[in-house]
Structures are given as C-alpha cells and as structure tokens.
Design a protein around this motif. Structure first.
Motif, PDB file in Angstrom:
ATOM      1  N   ALA A   1      -3.964   7.662  -2.983  1.00  0.00           N
ATOM      2  CA  ALA A   1      -4.353   7.766  -1.609  1.00  0.00           C
ATOM      3  C   ALA A   1      -4.281   6.667  -0.979  1.00  0.00           C
ATOM      4  O   ALA A   1      -4.505   5.484  -1.290  1.00  0.00           O
ATOM      5  N   PRO A   2      -4.202   6.817   0.476  1.00  0.00           N
ATOM      6  CA  PRO A   2      -4.225   5.591   1.236  1.00  0.00           C
ATOM      7  C   PRO A   2      -5.484   4.706   1.220  1.00  0.00           C
ATOM      8  O   PRO A   2      -5.403   3.462   0.959  1.00  0.00           O
ATOM      9  N   LYS A   3      -6.669   5.279   1.135  1.00  0.00           N
ATOM     10  CA  LYS A   3      -7.775   4.620   0.568  1.00  0.00           C
ATOM     11  C   LYS A   3      -7.939   3.872  -0.634  1.00  0.00           C
ATOM     12  O   LYS A   3      -8.296   2.483  -0.578  1.00  0.00           O
ATOM     13  N   HIS A   4      -7.534   4.603  -1.690  1.00  0.00           N
ATOM     14  CA  HIS A   4      -7.595   4.020  -3.096  1.00  0.00           C
ATOM     15  C   HIS A   4      -6.363   2.602  -2.880  1.00  0.00           C
ATOM     16  O   HIS A   4      -6.756   1.702  -3.695  1.00  0.00           O
TER      17      HIS A   4
ATOM     18  N   ALA B   1       0.868  -1.065  -0.035  1.00  0.00           N
ATOM     19  CA  ALA B   1       0.169  -0.149   0.052  1.00  0.00           C
ATOM     20  C   ALA B   1       0.896   1.208   0.042  1.00  0.00           C
ATOM     21  O   ALA B   1       0.413   2.126  -0.606  1.00  0.00           O
ATOM     22  N   LEU B   2       1.989   1.268   0.874  1.00  0.00           N
ATOM     23  CA  LEU B   2       2.781   2.371   0.859  1.00  0.00           C
ATOM     24  C   LEU B   2       3.468   2.661  -0.496  1.00  0.00           C
ATOM     25  O   LEU B   2       3.787   3.704  -1.021  1.00  0.00           O
ATOM     26  N   ALA B   3       3.672   1.545  -1.098  1.00  0.00           N
ATOM     27  CA  ALA B   3       4.545   1.551  -2.630  1.00  0.00           C
ATOM     28  C   ALA B   3       3.600   2.301  -3.576  1.00  0.00           C
ATOM     29  O   ALA B   3       3.858   3.058  -4.348  1.00  0.00           O
ATOM     30  N   PHE B   4       2.301   1.793  -3.451  1.00  0.00           N
ATOM     31  CA  PHE B   4       1.307   2.368  -4.312  1.00  0.00           C
ATOM     32  C   PHE B   4       1.015   4.010  -3.934  1.00  0.00           C
ATOM     33  O   PHE B   4       0.865   4.791  -4.952  1.00  0.00           O
ATOM     34  N   MET B   5       1.193   4.160  -2.735  1.00  0.00           N
ATOM     35  CA  MET B   5       0.959   5.719  -2.306  1.00  0.00           C
ATOM     36  C   MET B   5       2.281   6.455  -2.934  1.00  0.00           C
ATOM     37  O   MET B   5       1.956   7.677  -3.172  1.00  0.00           O
TER      38      MET B   5
ATOM     39  N   MET C   1      -0.119   5.033   7.652  1.00  0.00           N
ATOM     40  CA  MET C   1      -0.576   5.371   6.146  1.00  0.00           C
ATOM     41  C   MET C   1      -1.037   6.595   6.161  1.00  0.00           C
ATOM     42  O   MET C   1      -0.659   7.382   4.922  1.00  0.00           O
ATOM     43  N   ASN C   2      -2.096   7.149   6.938  1.00  0.00           N
ATOM     44  CA  ASN C   2      -2.558   8.612   6.719  1.00  0.00           C
ATOM     45  C   ASN C   2      -1.426   9.762   6.968  1.00  0.00           C
ATOM     46  O   ASN C   2      -1.387  10.606   6.288  1.00  0.00           O
ATOM     47  N   ALA C   3      -0.515   9.234   7.949  1.00  0.00           N
ATOM     48  CA  ALA C   3       0.646  10.420   8.210  1.00  0.00           C
ATOM     49  C   ALA C   3       1.650  10.180   6.927  1.00  0.00           C
ATOM     50  O   ALA C   3       1.909  11.347   6.505  1.00  0.00           O
ATOM     51  N   TYR C   4       1.481   9.229   6.442  1.00  0.00           N
ATOM     52  CA  TYR C   4       2.492   9.149   5.199  1.00  0.00           C
ATOM     53  C   TYR C   4       1.988   9.487   4.088  1.00  0.00           C
ATOM     54  O   TYR C   4       2.795  10.386   3.013  1.00  0.00           O
ATOM     55  N   GLY C   5       0.597   9.595   3.907  1.00  0.00           N
ATOM     56  CA  GLY C   5      -0.050  10.375   2.856  1.00  0.00           C
ATOM     57  C   GLY C   5       0.187  11.739   3.114  1.00  0.00           C
ATOM     58  O   GLY C   5       0.429  12.492   1.947  1.00  0.00           O
TER      59      GLY C   5
END
Length: 208
Positions: A117-120, A108-112, A142-146
C-alpha cells in the motif's frame, strides 16, 4: 554522494556535487543504476560511464523533471525498469540530483506494484533514513495509483484499461486535498478483496 539502502534489492542515491560515486556503488553491491538526473557533470561520459562499464554495473539514463508526476506512461516505464532489474537479481539504485524529488516517489511506486500500500511503501523507504521529499501532486498520485493497481488485475481488455487510466487521471485533476498514504496495508488488502468479489460478479470467472 548519499546512499540509502532500503533492502537487498533497492537503494536510493543522491549526488551533492553533480557526480556519481561509482566506487561507493561498487562497495554497496549495486548492480544497476536508474539515473533520473537532469544535471550531469561535464566529464560524465569519460569518468562516470567508463567506470560503470568497468565495474559491470547496468545503467539507464532517464532524465526526469523535478518532482515528476507524469506522464503516466513514463512513470510506468521507469517502474518496470526498476522491477525488471530487481527480478534479474541486481541490487538497483535509483539516482537523482539532490533535491530533485523523484527517487523516493518512483521507488514507492515500484513497491506498490509489488503489492504494498502507499503508506506501507513510504514507511519502508523512510525507515532507511531517507527524508520524505514528496510534493503534494506526488502524494495524490500515489493514492490514485493505489486505486488503479487494486483494480488493474481484473481488467480484461485494453479498452477497459484505458477507461481505468482516464479515471485515475480524473482523480488527479480533482481539487480536493488528499493526504499521502491514506490507505494502510490492511485497508489495501481489504479493498482488493472487495474488488475481487465485485469484479467476479461483473465478469464471471475471476481468472485466479
């Protein structure tokens, strides 16, 4: 071994018997394995590594703690390796022990980092059938990383980047509960647009 194909470039895999099924990886067209397992089989070198070499599959062993959240530099390093192999055209499999709780998080982080976005990011990963096994700290990260990724393109100096990282880690220390993926793709893009205007006023040229 379970294998979830996310798209043409990324898969997530888990082993249930402490073993990596190389034949299954070959059949799925995997060209690179990022192995985060903490528990390795006793015949790991003789059986798995030799088969991976014979099958011309790139391999990186990065044993990570269960439900990893940090350190920040380690998480960034794993994401860079995933994206680097994808950039070279390899189909990457992020592998873990069953229940380890890292493969979905790191993917998920790689996609971000690619702009989702985290949710997507989570929606894309879970559409392949992978169970959401994120821990509460991982959801918060994830939210903080976004927020961090939205602001990062407009940071000009290393000192500013360190300030941004500290700000992110302070967010992680905040005791307020944060729901995972509360930033939709549309919100993510809107925030990025707003930050562009703000940073443009602060630094002058945006560099875009």
């Amino acid at each position: 071994m379970a294998l979830w194909t996310i798209n043409n470039f990324l898969s997530i895999s888990e082993d249930y018997e402490g073993k990596l099924d190389v034949d299954k990886l070959v059949q799925a067209g995997i060209g690179s394995v990022i192995d985060t397992r903490l528990v390795l089989p006793p015949d790991y070198i003789q059986r798995e590594r030799m088969r991976l070499m014979e099958s011309h599959i790139m391999y990186g062993l990065m044993p990570l703690d269960k439900s990893l959240v940090g350190p920040f530099s380690l998480v960034e390093s794993v994401c860079r390796d995933i994206l680097s192999d994808m950039n070279f055209g390899y189909r990457v499999a992020v592998h873990e022990n069953v229940g380890q709780g890292n493969a979905l998080f790191l993917s998920a982080l790689a996609f971000m980092k690619l702009g989702f976005a985290p949710k997507h990011s989570l929606e894309m990963l879970m559409s392949a059938g992978k169970t959401n096994d994120l821990s509460e700290p991982q959801k918060k990260f994830m939210n903080a990383y976004g927020e961090y990724l939205v602001q990062l393109p407009y940071v000009r100096h290393d000192e500013e980047q360190m300030v941004l990282r500290r700000k992110m880690m302070q967010t992680m220390e905040d005791k307020d509960p944060v729901s995972q993926g509360n930033l939709s793709q549309q919100d993510f893009l809107i925030r990025r647009s707003l930050d562009t205007r703000t940073q443009g006023k602060t630094h002058g040229k945006s560099g875009c």
